[in-house]
Design an enzyme around this catalytic site. Sequence first.
Site, mmCIF file in Angstrom:
data_model
loop_
_atom_site.group_PDB
_atom_site.id
_atom_site.type_symbol
_atom_site.label_atom_id
_atom_site.label_comp_id
_atom_site.label_asym_id
_atom_site.label_seq_id
_atom_site.Cartn_x
_atom_site.Cartn_y
_atom_site.Cartn_z
ATOM 1 N N LYS A 52 69.622 55.582 29.983
ATOM 2 C CA LYS A 52 69.028 55.129 31.072
ATOM 3 C C LYS A 52 67.197 55.081 31.491
ATOM 4 C CE LYS A 52 73.080 53.127 32.185
ATOM 5 N NZ LYS A 52 74.812 53.140 32.589
ATOM 6 N N GLN A 96 76.993 55.781 38.755
ATOM 7 C CA GLN A 96 77.688 55.339 37.126
ATOM 8 C C GLN A 96 78.854 55.438 37.423
ATOM 9 O OE1 GLN A 96 76.056 54.301 34.269
ATOM 10 N NE2 GLN A 96 77.872 54.631 33.153
ATOM 11 N N ASP A 119 73.061 46.246 38.637
ATOM 12 C CA ASP A 119 74.477 45.990 38.303
ATOM 13 C C ASP A 119 75.138 44.996 38.741
ATOM 14 O OD1 ASP A 119 75.136 48.059 36.310
ATOM 15 O OD2 ASP A 119 75.902 49.881 38.410
HETATM 16 N N1 GUN Z 1 79.614 51.983 33.233
HETATM 17 C C1 GUN Z 1 80.449 51.591 31.654
HETATM 18 N N2 GUN Z 1 79.130 50.561 32.865
HETATM 19 C C2 GUN Z 1 78.758 50.627 33.138
HETATM 20 C C3 GUN Z 1 77.730 49.308 34.076
HETATM 21 O O1 GUN Z 1 77.345 48.816 32.942
HETATM 22 N N3 GUN Z 1 77.191 49.630 35.049
HETATM 23 C C4 GUN Z 1 77.587 51.376 35.629
HETATM 24 N N4 GUN Z 1 77.329 51.376 37.119
HETATM 25 N N5 GUN Z 1 78.453 51.626 35.289
HETATM 26 C C5 GUN Z 1 79.398 51.985 34.096
#
Ligand code: GUN
Length: 286
Positions: A52, A96, A119
């Site tokens: 990211k 996350q 998200d």
């Molecule tokens: N963990 C796995 N996929 C995601 C996601 O799309 N967003 C977040 N915040 N955590 C994750």
Amino acid sequence: MTQIIDGKAVSRQVRERVSLETAELKNKGIVPGLAVIIVGEDPASQVYVRNKEKACEEVGFYSEKFALPESTTQQELNALVKELNGRTEISGILCQLPLPKHLDDKEVINLIDPIKDVDAFHPVNVGAIMIGDYNFLPCTPAGVMELIHATGVDITGKKAVVIGRSNIVGKPMAMLLLHENATVEITHSKTINLKAVASEADILVAAIGKAKFVTADMVKDGAVVIDVGMNRDENGKLCGDVDFESVKDKCSYITPVPGGVGPMTISMLMQNTLTAAKIQNGLMNK
Ligand code: GUN
């Protein structure tokens, strides 16, 4: 002839679009910024977070990582989110998941200002998706829609079957397909004769987290098959929820794993962060 949908290529197009718009924003003195919070040492999460950050750099965003120790308390995590809500150079906040067991992810998500919730996990954003009046779409389902659009297949009137009912993928996925006029069925572990339901789908989206669950006998001739899964097979090799080898000759389009849905997710996060920056700077209506 089956066509393999190239997630890397579509993902690149999205990032190029985001990069161009970011350059235009910079001319106006605006830099989109993403804050990524990670708690603990989960190795998979660390890889996702690193990717990211790399993507932010690639498209020209400001990014800030908050790597907190496993021992972080709910109060400390909540305080960080509140601080980030108030910082103008932070357009988007992502915490996350999964969080360590002693922390409540719902509490954190509910604290993120919905306008910074890139998200699209906050109940306000989930509700907005339900009524089709949204700023952000959850990254994985949004990426899947981009891939279906890339095939040129018209979704209207088609029968779409989603396997899996998670809040992050299955449920919003069904809603997005519905918004584009598909007739949608959500199936799950308690569905009776899932095989028969799946085999009627013109568009089949597998998001259940079971390696090679979808076999050729569950797929209609000429279907579009989208594989959201990311699993390890019996030999430890990365594989999806679809048994690619048996299914690939039966469908019209299929996404591979890796190289299908995976690359799209972070690109859609970049798009959401750009949208957040535009809204917060009065360049887009809420
Ligand atoms: N963990 C796995 N996929 C995601 C996601 O799309 N967003 C977040 N915040 N955590 C994750």
